[in-house]
Scaffold this motif. Structure first.
Motif, PDB file in Angstrom:
ATOM      1  N   PRO A  18       0.798  -1.230   0.000  1.00 51.72           N
ATOM      2  CA  PRO A  18       0.000   0.000   0.000  1.00 51.72           C
ATOM      3  C   PRO A  18       0.832   1.281   0.000  1.00 51.72           C
ATOM      4  O   PRO A  18       0.380   2.312  -0.486  1.00 51.72           O
ATOM      5  N   ASP A  19       2.065   1.214   0.534  1.00 50.49           N
ATOM      6  CA  ASP A  19       2.876   2.440   0.567  1.00 50.49           C
ATOM      7  C   ASP A  19       3.813   2.547  -0.644  1.00 50.49           C
ATOM      8  O   ASP A  19       4.775   3.300  -0.626  1.00 50.49           O
ATOM      9  N   PHE A  20       3.531   1.786  -1.700  1.00 52.18           N
ATOM     10  CA  PHE A  20       4.364   1.817  -2.903  1.00 52.18           C
ATOM     11  C   PHE A  20       4.277   3.194  -3.562  1.00 52.18           C
ATOM     12  O   PHE A  20       3.202   3.770  -3.692  1.00 52.18           O
ATOM     13  N   HIS A  21       5.449   3.731  -3.965  1.00 54.50           N
ATOM     14  CA  HIS A  21       5.476   5.025  -4.647  1.00 54.50           C
ATOM     15  C   HIS A  21       5.471   4.800  -6.152  1.00 54.50           C
ATOM     16  O   HIS A  21       6.342   4.123  -6.679  1.00 54.50           O
ATOM     17  N   TRP A  22       4.523   5.412  -6.833  1.00 56.84           N
ATOM     18  CA  TRP A  22       4.608   5.371  -8.301  1.00 56.84           C
ATOM     19  C   TRP A  22       4.385   6.769  -8.867  1.00 56.84           C
ATOM     20  O   TRP A  22       3.652   7.591  -8.290  1.00 56.84           O
ATOM     21  N   GLY A  23       5.064   7.038  -9.950  1.00 51.76           N
ATOM     22  CA  GLY A  23       4.952   8.359 -10.548  1.00 51.76           C
ATOM     23  C   GLY A  23       5.966   8.532 -11.654  1.00 51.76           C
ATOM     24  O   GLY A  23       6.339   7.567 -12.324  1.00 51.76           O
ATOM     25  N   PHE A  24       6.420   9.769 -11.817  1.00 51.08           N
ATOM     26  CA  PHE A  24       7.319  10.082 -12.926  1.00 51.08           C
ATOM     27  C   PHE A  24       8.569  10.794 -12.441  1.00 51.08           C
ATOM     28  O   PHE A  24       8.586  11.359 -11.365  1.00 51.08           O
ATOM     29  N   ALA A  25       9.596  10.749 -13.300  1.00 51.27           N
ATOM     30  CA  ALA A  25      10.861  11.413 -13.004  1.00 51.27           C
ATOM     31  C   ALA A  25      11.163  12.424 -14.107  1.00 51.27           C
ATOM     32  O   ALA A  25      10.771  12.239 -15.269  1.00 51.27           O
ATOM     33  N   THR A  26      11.881  13.476 -13.725  1.00 49.81           N
ATOM     34  CA  THR A  26      12.383  14.475 -14.680  1.00 49.81           C
ATOM     35  C   THR A  26      13.733  14.972 -14.170  1.00 49.81           C
ATOM     36  O   THR A  26      14.179  14.564 -13.095  1.00 49.81           O
ATOM     37  N   ASN A  84       1.460   9.267  -7.036  1.00 49.66           N
ATOM     38  CA  ASN A  84       1.673   9.628  -5.626  1.00 49.66           C
ATOM     39  C   ASN A  84       3.136   9.987  -5.336  1.00 49.66           C
ATOM     40  O   ASN A  84       3.498  10.201  -4.188  1.00 49.66           O
ATOM     41  N   ALA A  85       3.985  10.037  -6.383  1.00 50.19           N
ATOM     42  CA  ALA A  85       5.388  10.413  -6.170  1.00 50.19           C
ATOM     43  C   ALA A  85       5.922  11.091  -7.435  1.00 50.19           C
ATOM     44  O   ALA A  85       5.514  10.740  -8.553  1.00 50.19           O
ATOM     45  N   TYR A  86       6.821  12.056  -7.235  1.00 54.11           N
ATOM     46  CA  TYR A  86       7.427  12.747  -8.373  1.00 54.11           C
ATOM     47  C   TYR A  86       8.892  12.997  -8.055  1.00 54.11           C
ATOM     48  O   TYR A  86       9.229  13.539  -7.008  1.00 54.11           O
ATOM     49  N   ARG A  87       9.758  12.551  -8.952  1.00 54.79           N
ATOM     50  CA  ARG A  87      11.196  12.751  -8.780  1.00 54.79           C
ATOM     51  C   ARG A  87      11.661  13.849  -9.726  1.00 54.79           C
ATOM     52  O   ARG A  87      11.410  13.772 -10.932  1.00 54.79           O
ATOM     53  N   PHE A  88      12.308  14.859  -9.175  1.00 57.54           N
ATOM     54  CA  PHE A  88      12.870  15.915 -10.018  1.00 57.54           C
ATOM     55  C   PHE A  88      14.229  16.301  -9.470  1.00 57.54           C
ATOM     56  O   PHE A  88      14.593  15.948  -8.348  1.00 57.54           O
ATOM     57  N   SER A  89      15.008  17.028 -10.285  1.00 61.63           N
ATOM     58  CA  SER A  89      16.326  17.424  -9.802  1.00 61.63           C
ATOM     59  C   SER A  89      16.379  18.929  -9.619  1.00 61.63           C
ATOM     60  O   SER A  89      15.587  19.680 -10.208  1.00 61.63           O
ATOM     61  N   LEU A  90      17.291  19.350  -8.772  1.00 60.18           N
ATOM     62  CA  LEU A  90      17.492  20.767  -8.489  1.00 60.18           C
ATOM     63  C   LEU A  90      18.630  21.270  -9.364  1.00 60.18           C
ATOM     64  O   LEU A  90      19.647  20.596  -9.522  1.00 60.18           O
ATOM     65  N   SER A  91      18.441  22.457  -9.904  1.00 59.10           N
ATOM     66  CA  SER A  91      19.514  23.087 -10.655  1.00 59.10           C
ATOM     67  C   SER A  91      20.409  23.807  -9.645  1.00 59.10           C
ATOM     68  O   SER A  91      20.005  24.805  -9.047  1.00 59.10           O
ATOM     69  N   TRP A  92      21.592  23.280  -9.455  1.00 60.97           N
ATOM     70  CA  TRP A  92      22.565  23.826  -8.492  1.00 60.97           C
ATOM     71  C   TRP A  92      22.783  25.317  -8.739  1.00 60.97           C
ATOM     72  O   TRP A  92      22.757  26.134  -7.820  1.00 60.97           O
ATOM     73  N   SER A  93      22.941  25.693 -10.034  1.00 63.57           N
ATOM     74  CA  SER A  93      23.247  27.100 -10.338  1.00 63.57           C
ATOM     75  C   SER A  93      22.010  28.001 -10.283  1.00 63.57           C
ATOM     76  O   SER A  93      22.109  29.207 -10.469  1.00 63.57           O
ATOM     77  N   ARG A  94      20.828  27.433 -10.041  1.00 61.25           N
ATOM     78  CA  ARG A  94      19.670  28.261  -9.744  1.00 61.25           C
ATOM     79  C   ARG A  94      19.670  28.587  -8.245  1.00 61.25           C
ATOM     80  O   ARG A  94      19.188  29.624  -7.812  1.00 61.25           O
ATOM     81  N   TYR A 132      22.030  16.204  -7.965  1.00 62.58           N
ATOM     82  CA  TYR A 132      22.888  16.394  -9.136  1.00 62.58           C
ATOM     83  C   TYR A 132      22.453  15.495 -10.292  1.00 62.58           C
ATOM     84  O   TYR A 132      22.651  14.281 -10.244  1.00 62.58           O
ATOM     85  N   HIS A 133      21.852  16.123 -11.299  1.00 60.31           N
ATOM     86  CA  HIS A 133      21.512  15.388 -12.524  1.00 60.31           C
ATOM     87  C   HIS A 133      22.240  16.078 -13.687  1.00 60.31           C
ATOM     88  O   HIS A 133      21.624  16.646 -14.580  1.00 60.31           O
ATOM     89  N   TRP A 134      23.570  16.110 -13.567  1.00 59.08           N
ATOM     90  CA  TRP A 134      24.491  16.407 -14.657  1.00 59.08           C
ATOM     91  C   TRP A 134      24.753  17.884 -14.973  1.00 59.08           C
ATOM     92  O   TRP A 134      25.531  18.184 -15.878  1.00 59.08           O
ATOM     93  N   ASP A 135      24.112  18.820 -14.276  1.00 57.42           N
ATOM     94  CA  ASP A 135      24.245  20.235 -14.646  1.00 57.42           C
ATOM     95  C   ASP A 135      25.121  21.008 -13.658  1.00 57.42           C
ATOM     96  O   ASP A 135      24.663  21.869 -12.917  1.00 57.42           O
ATOM     97  N   LEU A 136      26.392  20.693 -13.683  1.00 58.37           N
ATOM     98  CA  LEU A 136      27.384  21.381 -12.832  1.00 58.37           C
ATOM     99  C   LEU A 136      27.398  22.888 -13.110  1.00 58.37           C
ATOM    100  O   LEU A 136      27.366  23.301 -14.266  1.00 58.37           O
ATOM    101  N   PRO A 137      27.479  23.715 -12.058  1.00 60.50           N
ATOM    102  CA  PRO A 137      27.633  25.149 -12.313  1.00 60.50           C
ATOM    103  C   PRO A 137      28.893  25.422 -13.148  1.00 60.50           C
ATOM    104  O   PRO A 137      29.983  24.945 -12.816  1.00 60.50           O
ATOM    105  N   GLU A 138      28.701  26.187 -14.209  1.00 57.10           N
ATOM    106  CA  GLU A 138      29.790  26.490 -15.129  1.00 57.10           C
ATOM    107  C   GLU A 138      30.990  27.128 -14.405  1.00 57.10           C
ATOM    108  O   GLU A 138      32.152  26.850 -14.714  1.00 57.10           O
TER     109      GLU A 138
END
Ligand code: GBH
Length: 486
Positions: A18-26, A84-94, A132-138
């Motif tokens: 019942p506590d299974f997380h399903w959703g999308f990633a970006t 019921n779940a959403y995975r996203f990444s943070l932009s470090w340089s934002r 960190y999803h690949w977008d290192l601050p320049e």
């Protein structure tokens, strides 16, 4: 096509907890856009796109899906898909435009992600945040070569992580340090396909080492300073596909297959979760010699057990053939060749719209068991999905037109069924996050590979979204598979 439920396997009903997380990633770089707005600093992907010649369709991430502007609409869409779940990444340089430990924090960036987290929680959607999803601050790349400088980079990454835990950790309970560290090191520093576009025989191993050590330090910091009060969890997400020998009877192919999985998965998973001494796989040491860094005793203690769960991304399966002769100088895959068929002519699976990706649930089923047996900890599936032929040229007829995507539905149906079966066997799987919520910027392929369950009109300045049938299919199948709370 009103309902899919008649097609569902009744023996799998209620097989997920019942506590299974399903959703999308970006990921931030792939969807947000607004690359230079509200104080954001550039990342190496902005530079990589702007310098020209690196992206298949000559596009950039400047606007991408405009998700920075469309979060209300996107969260409403997620809600309508029933996730019921959403995975996203943070932009470090934002968040820290110049990236470094003494550089100023951008309050507008914090406010944006804070609002997104709040909207998700208001709608009953659990956020999973990737740091960190690949977008290192320049600017960190310019200052000291980014991950090539382990000491300086690690301090900057720790400070960035600290700002994130302090800003969002009261509400966010699932943290992912790195997405697919193998891929960002290999494609960025050995193959040159990804930012920053290096083709070096040595840098890739240094960058990988920096990733695993800095991951471990951030985990230690989280567990010591934040977990006692915030009560969240931290892990790393590794990529990797099942590999099978091209010729079952050729010992060289058997060895090559093992090597392929060592280079793709064991490189990080063995030090993190393995038994015995905390070290890289022996086959990697054999091929790479002293190009592969060594761990200090302190690093070994920090790394083993740092990630609480196995974060897993996987898309397909391969047949593996050995290469004759010594590896190419900057080989980072274990001196192998990936094949679409085995020696007997058996195909690995149905074609998608992307050459490396075929529908191959047979290998996914084996991979789930291999990871469970070998590393013995709960699995969070953080990415899985496919492209489908014909979606590049599709045009909507009306605003509520739905794109029929039977290929993607077949893919999801077969992969999700294997998750359910593995779960029935007692393998602990806690989430299934499909890639992806939206068609988006597929790195070096630009906008030419559509992985979304939502079709995005990239020619439309408003980036209007259209539902694909598979989004609705996933909602229905998970309602069938997830047991009701009792
Ligand atoms: C993931 O990477 C990423 O996390 C995500 O950002 C991305 O959009 C998504 O998957 C879809 O690709 O050497 O030519 O055979 C997937 C990683 C990419 C690993 C393709 C294997 C094989 C390319 N995979 N890669 S090739």
């Amino acid at each position: 096509m009103a309902s899919f439920s008649t097609e569902f396997d009744p023996t799998l009903e209620g097989s997920l907890p019942p506590d299974f997380h399903w959703g999308f990633a970006t990921a931030a770089a792939q969807i947000e856009g607004a690359w230079n707005r509200d104080g954001r600093g550039p990342s190496i992907w902005d530079t990589f796109c702007h310098s020209g010649g690196n992206i298949k369709d000559n596009t950039t991430v400047d606007d991408a899906c405009m998700s920075y502007d469309l979060i209300e609409e996107d969260v409403a869409r997620m809600k309508s898909y029933g996730i019921n779940a959403y995975r996203f990444s943070l932009s470090w340089s934002r968040i820290i435009p110049l990236g470094g430990k003494d550089d100023p924090v951008n309050e507008a960036g914090i406010a944006y992600y804070s609002k997104l987290v709040d909207r998700l929680l208001e709608n009953g959607i659990t956020p999973f945040l990737t740091l960190y999803h690949w977008d290192l601050p320049e600017s960190l790349y310019r200052r000291y070569g980014g991950m090539l400088n382990k000491a300086r980079y690690t301090l900057d990454f720790m400070r960035y992580a600290r700002v994130c835990f302090e800003s969002f950790g009261d509400r966010v309970k699932y943290w992912i340090t790195y997405n697919e560290p193998v891929l960002s090191a290999r494609a960025g520093y050995a193959e040159g396909r990804h930012a920053p576009g290096h083709t070096s025989a040595t840098e890739v191993w240094i960058v990988g080492h920096t990733e695993i050590v800095s991951h471990a330090r951030v985990c230690a910091m989280y567990k010591q300073e934040f977990q006692p009060t915030q009560k969240g969890h931290i892990m790393i997400t590794l990529s990797g596909d099942w590999c099978e020998p091209w010729d079952q009877d050729d010992p060289l192919d058997l060895e090559a297959t093992k090597r392929a999985m060592d280079f793709d998965i064991g490189w990080f998973a063995d030090p993190l979760y393995g038994k015995g001494e905390c070290d890289y796989p022996a086959s990697m040491r054999a091929q790479l010699g002293d190009r592969l860094p060594c761990f200090t005793a302190e690093e070994q203690r920090l790394i083993r057990g740092s990630s609480e769960f196995y974060g897993m991304n996987s898309y397909t399966s391969h047949f593996i053939k050995h290469r004759d002769g010594p590896p190419e100088e900057n080989d980072a895959k274990g001196n192998i060749v990936r094949m679409d068929t085995n020696k007997d002519g058996k195909e690995r699976g149905t074609e998608s719209d992307t050459p490396w990706l075929r529908t191959a649930p047979w290998g996914w089923a084996k991979l789930l068991r291999w990871i469970w047996d070998r590393y013995q900890l709960p699995i969070y599936i953080t990415e899985n999905g496919t492209t489908a032929k014909g979606e590049l040229g599709w045009r909507p007829n009306s605003n509520d037109d739905i794109l029929e995507d039977p290929h993607r539905i077949d893919y999801y149906k077969s992969y999700v069924a294997e998750v359910a079966k593995a779960s029935q066997e007692g393998i602990v799987i806690k989430s299934y996050l499909a890639w992806s919520l939206l068609d988006n910027f597929e790195w070096a392929l630009g906008y030419t590979a559509r992985f979304g369950v939502t079709w995005v009109d990239f020619e439309d300045p408003k980036r209007t979204r259209y539902t694909k049938r598979s989004a609705l299919f996933l909602g229905e199948i998970f309602r069938h598979l997830i047991a009701q709370k009792r």
